[in-house]
Design a protein around this motif. Structure first.
Motif, PDB file in Angstrom:
ATOM      1  N   MET A  11       0.841  -1.194   0.000  1.00 23.86           N
ATOM      2  CA  MET A  11       0.000   0.000   0.000  1.00 23.86           C
ATOM      3  C   MET A  11       0.878   1.248   0.000  1.00 23.86           C
ATOM      4  SD  MET A  11      -3.037  -1.224  -0.181  1.00 23.86           S
ATOM      5  CE  MET A  11      -4.151   0.089   0.293  1.00 23.86           C
ATOM      6  N   ALA A  12       0.235   2.427   0.033  1.00 27.27           N
ATOM      7  CA  ALA A  12       0.964   3.676  -0.190  1.00 27.27           C
ATOM      8  C   ALA A  12       1.760   4.104   1.035  1.00 27.27           C
ATOM      9  CB  ALA A  12      -0.010   4.777  -0.573  1.00 27.27           C
ATOM     10  N   ILE A  13       2.930   4.688   0.758  1.00 32.33           N
ATOM     11  CA  ILE A  13       3.720   5.382   1.771  1.00 32.33           C
ATOM     12  C   ILE A  13       3.890   6.816   1.279  1.00 32.33           C
ATOM     13  CG2 ILE A  13       5.882   5.472   3.060  1.00 32.33           C
ATOM     14  CD1 ILE A  13       6.315   2.538   2.443  1.00 32.33           C
ATOM     15  N   TYR A  14       3.506   7.772   2.129  1.00 32.66           N
ATOM     16  CA  TYR A  14       3.658   9.185   1.776  1.00 32.66           C
ATOM     17  C   TYR A  14       4.652   9.841   2.727  1.00 32.66           C
ATOM     18  CZ  TYR A  14       0.135   9.566  -1.850  1.00 32.66           C
ATOM     19  OH  TYR A  14      -0.548   9.449  -3.043  1.00 32.66           O
ATOM     20  N   PHE A  15       5.440  10.739   2.167  1.00 36.47           N
ATOM     21  CA  PHE A  15       6.481  11.425   2.926  1.00 36.47           C
ATOM     22  C   PHE A  15       6.181  12.927   2.928  1.00 36.47           C
ATOM     23  CE2 PHE A  15       8.154   7.586   1.068  1.00 36.47           C
ATOM     24  CZ  PHE A  15       8.909   7.018   2.073  1.00 36.47           C
ATOM     25  N   VAL A  16       6.344  13.550   4.091  1.00 31.74           N
ATOM     26  CA  VAL A  16       6.135  14.984   4.225  1.00 31.74           C
ATOM     27  C   VAL A  16       7.307  15.582   4.995  1.00 31.74           C
ATOM     28  CG1 VAL A  16       4.680  16.808   5.208  1.00 31.74           C
ATOM     29  CG2 VAL A  16       3.616  14.778   4.201  1.00 31.74           C
ATOM     30  N   ARG A  17       7.941  16.566   4.396  1.00 37.53           N
ATOM     31  CA  ARG A  17       8.908  17.357   5.157  1.00 37.53           C
ATOM     32  C   ARG A  17       8.111  18.312   6.049  1.00 37.53           C
ATOM     33  NH1 ARG A  17      12.797  22.210   2.842  1.00 37.53           N
ATOM     34  NH2 ARG A  17      13.845  22.674   4.831  1.00 37.53           N
ATOM     35  N   HIS A  18       8.571  18.525   7.264  1.00 38.41           N
ATOM     36  CA  HIS A  18       7.854  19.387   8.200  1.00 38.41           C
ATOM     37  C   HIS A  18       7.593  20.774   7.598  1.00 38.41           C
ATOM     38  CE1 HIS A  18      11.475  21.781   8.981  1.00 38.41           C
ATOM     39  NE2 HIS A  18      12.132  20.640   9.004  1.00 38.41           N
ATOM     40  N   GLY A  19       6.634  21.510   8.177  1.00 41.28           N
ATOM     41  CA  GLY A  19       6.374  22.882   7.752  1.00 41.28           C
ATOM     42  C   GLY A  19       7.546  23.791   8.064  1.00 41.28           C
ATOM     43  N   GLU A  20       7.496  24.979   7.522  1.00 40.74           N
ATOM     44  CA  GLU A  20       8.599  25.920   7.718  1.00 40.74           C
ATOM     45  C   GLU A  20       8.857  26.145   9.207  1.00 40.74           C
ATOM     46  OE1 GLU A  20       9.441  30.154   5.752  1.00 40.74           O
ATOM     47  OE2 GLU A  20       8.160  30.285   7.525  1.00 40.74           O
ATOM     48  N   SER A  21      10.122  26.053   9.597  1.00 38.86           N
ATOM     49  CA  SER A  21      10.521  26.296  10.981  1.00 38.86           C
ATOM     50  C   SER A  21      11.177  27.668  11.086  1.00 38.86           C
ATOM     51  CB  SER A  21      11.504  25.219  11.438  1.00 38.86           C
ATOM     52  OG  SER A  21      12.738  25.344  10.744  1.00 38.86           O
ATOM     53  N   GLU A  22      11.379  28.111  12.312  1.00 39.00           N
ATOM     54  CA  GLU A  22      12.064  29.389  12.500  1.00 39.00           C
ATOM     55  C   GLU A  22      13.481  29.340  11.939  1.00 39.00           C
ATOM     56  OE1 GLU A  22      11.909  30.713  16.522  1.00 39.00           O
ATOM     57  OE2 GLU A  22       9.739  31.091  16.479  1.00 39.00           O
ATOM     58  N   ALA A  23      14.130  28.194  12.015  1.00 31.03           N
ATOM     59  CA  ALA A  23      15.471  28.064  11.443  1.00 31.03           C
ATOM     60  C   ALA A  23      15.427  28.220   9.927  1.00 31.03           C
ATOM     61  CB  ALA A  23      16.090  26.722  11.828  1.00 31.03           C
ATOM     62  N   ASN A  24      14.417  27.614   9.269  1.00 28.47           N
ATOM     63  CA  ASN A  24      14.260  27.808   7.818  1.00 28.47           C
ATOM     64  C   ASN A  24      14.090  29.280   7.493  1.00 28.47           C
ATOM     65  OD1 ASN A  24      12.120  24.877   7.640  1.00 28.47           O
ATOM     66  ND2 ASN A  24      14.319  24.990   7.363  1.00 28.47           N
ATOM     67  N   GLU A  25      13.220  29.926   8.240  1.00 29.66           N
ATOM     68  CA  GLU A  25      12.910  31.327   7.994  1.00 29.66           C
ATOM     69  C   GLU A  25      14.144  32.213   8.161  1.00 29.66           C
ATOM     70  OE1 GLU A  25       9.313  33.993   9.633  1.00 29.66           O
ATOM     71  OE2 GLU A  25      10.840  33.487  11.125  1.00 29.66           O
ATOM     72  N   GLN A  26      14.971  31.888   9.153  1.00 27.82           N
ATOM     73  CA  GLN A  26      16.138  32.705   9.465  1.00 27.82           C
ATOM     74  C   GLN A  26      17.394  32.228   8.749  1.00 27.82           C
ATOM     75  OE1 GLN A  26      16.281  32.632  13.749  1.00 27.82           O
ATOM     76  NE2 GLN A  26      14.209  33.463  13.936  1.00 27.82           N
ATOM     77  N   ASN A  27      17.228  31.264   7.817  1.00 30.30           N
ATOM     78  CA  ASN A  27      18.344  30.815   6.977  1.00 30.30           C
ATOM     79  C   ASN A  27      19.443  30.133   7.807  1.00 30.30           C
ATOM     80  OD1 ASN A  27      19.570  30.552   4.413  1.00 30.30           O
ATOM     81  ND2 ASN A  27      20.842  32.364   4.745  1.00 30.30           N
TER      82      ASN A  27
END
Length: 513
Positions: free
Chosen positions: A1-17
């Motif tokens: 059956m299906a396996i789906y992968f999701v990267r987490h939503g934007e974090s403060e670290a992503n936002e601040q580079n």
């Protein structure tokens, strides 16, 4: 059956580079909305998930909770495991991504993060990461799928990319720019891993632009000046203004995709901003009041104009606070016209009123409109907004390169240089240097925070020279070379600033090791 992968939503670290690695960093408001959008997308797929697997880090766990809250039935099994934790980045953990790239260079960065033989100093090697992900897929996820279970995996960028490597049975690796919160099936990951070589070349181009931006800007300015001397053909004013405005709009749009609107209401550092702006404005107004000298009037204007619209970009590249830089740039852009109106009310010279009008045009066309478009996209389609920031944010920086070339071309006197332009006076050179040195000195007296240094020490040279053009036109031939020299010093100052910041960062890395 299906396996789906999701990267987490934007974090403060992503936002601040920044590289978060195995440090906890909360989701931003955009990250939470991305997770809700991912939940809606999962519902639209019509899949009833039996199991959800997440890393032990808060940003992945929170994303999984938001996504599954949209399901009619909660998954019967929840698994939190260190096997799905983000890659350990060693000494680069919590560091500014752009400074890391600049400090180690493109090859060093590629070797550390995207080479099959690479390891961030003190971190997890590519081989160890691959083996960790492969074992979890083979020993946990695949058996569950073969038992007929639908599985949702919520994890991190490098882990999702490694699942793609495992699924596609690749023996090399490249940065796949997996976006935040986009549900991806096994087939989606195979397709991403098998993307044509041109995708990797585009990613590499973006890295080169990010690493070498100030040098590219300076080189483009010099090239533009050279082309003017060769072609001897000035650009029509309408063409020049349209091109500059369009490029600034592009740069602002990508920059404002990172902006959390509520941060504009934060008052932290407001006193320093006001003090710096008042000191600069007072010095500039004093020059406009007390002198008829064209060079000194231009210096006064340089102190009065707001920060360059690229200041937030530079703050992001150099490890400053992006949101504070945006707040300072916008606040100074709003305060400056008020100061100029007060000056204009006491002078017959229309120059200050012209600067107010030019400031209004820049604020509307190059700042306000693209900001509204970017914020509307963030609100209506947060996953797409995040994908554009992850994959294409470098286009905002790249737009500044032709802008620098146009600046060099437009500001260089057309035709061959008269003999009297060659021995440029020391006084004019000192003026231009002072225009960039004085704000830095004023900021240094008040505060050494990087975003304040960048915003207050990087005047909007395009606006300055546009408004100062009437002064230059009525001045002697010697001063007519002043705009070109100013542009050259402006971009040279950016190169020097970056050199200083990167050297400081390298020392920090050496100490950390």
């Amino acid at each position: 059956m299906a396996i789906y992968f999701v990267r987490h939503g934007e974090s403060e670290a992503n936002e601040q580079n920044r590289f978060a690695g195995r440090q906890n960093t909360p989701l931003t408001d955009l990250g939470v909305r991305q997770a809700h959008q991912a939940g809606a997308a999962v519902v639209a797929l019509g899949i009833r998930f039996d199991e959800v697997h997440t890393s032990t880090l808060d940003r992945a766990r929170r994303t999984a909770s938001v996504v599954t809250s949209h399901l009619q039935e909660e998954p019967a099994t929840r698994v939190e495991t260190h096997a799905l934790d983000e890659r350990d980045f060693g000494v680069f953990t919590a560091a500014n991504k752009s400074l890391v790239k600049k400090a180690v260079g493109f090859r060093g960065y590629t070797e550390c993060f995207h080479s099959t033989t690479g390891t961030p100093p003190g971190g997890e090697s590519w081989e160890d990461l691959r083996e960790r992900v492969r074992r979890y897929y083979v020993e946990v996820l695949l058996p569950a799928s073969r038992e007929g279970k639908q599985v949702l995996v919520v994890t991190h960028k490098y882990v999702v990319e490694m699942f793609a490597v495992v699924l596609a049975d690749l023996h090399d690796y490249r940065d796949m720019k997996i976006p935040n919160a986009r549900p991806l099936s096994e087939e989606d990951l195979r397709r991403i891993a098998a993307a044509p070589a041109v995708a990797a070349k585009i990613n590499d181009l973006g890295e080169h632009v990010e690493i070498r931006l100030p040098a590219l800007l300076a080189g483009a300015c010099v090239l533009g000046a050279f082309l003017q001397l060769v072609l001897r053909s000035p650009l029509p004013a309408a063409v020049l203004s349209t091109a500059i405005t369009t490029l600034l709009m592009c740069s602002t749009f990508f920059g404002m995709l990172r902006l959390q609107p509520w941060t504009l209401r934060v008052t932290t550092g407001l006193g320093r901003l006001v003090a710096g702006t008042v000191l600069k404005s007072a010095a500039g107004a004093a020059l406009l009041f007390t002198t008829d000298s064209v060079p000194l009037l231009l210096l006064g204007l340089a102190l009065l104009v707001p920060p360059a619209t690229l200041a937030p970009v530079l703050a992001l590249l150099w490890g400053g606070d992006f949101h504070a830089s945006v707040r300072h740039t916008l606040a100074a852009s709003l305060v400056t016209p008020v100061v100029l109106l007060l000056v204009a009310a006491t002078q017959r010279d229309p120059l200050p009123r012209g600067l107010v009008a030019a400031s209004a045009v820049v604020l509307l066309c190059a700042v306000t409109l693209p900001t509204l478009v970017a914020q509307r996209l963030r609100h209506r389609d947060p996953i797409t907004a995040g994908r554009l920031t992850t994959n294409w944010n470098w286009l905002g920086s790249a737009a500044l390169i032709p802008l620098a070339g146009l600046t060099g071309y437009a500001l260089t006197p057309s035709g061959s240089l008269p003999a009297e332009l060659i021995p440029f006076g020391l006084a004019e050179v000192a003026l231009v240097v002072a225009a960039f040195a004085l704000p830095r000195v004023l900021v240094g007296v008040l505060e050494t925070r990087r975003h304040l240094y960048v915003t207050q020490g990087t005047p909007n040279v395009f606006l300055w020279l546009t408004v100062g053009a009437p002064l230059v036109a009525r001045a002697g031939v010697l001063v007519k070379l002043l705009p070109a020299l100013t542009a050259g010093v402006f971009f040279a100052a950016l190169v020097l600033d970056e050199h200083i910041f990167v050297r400081m960062f390298r020392r920090q890395l050496t100490t950390a090791r």
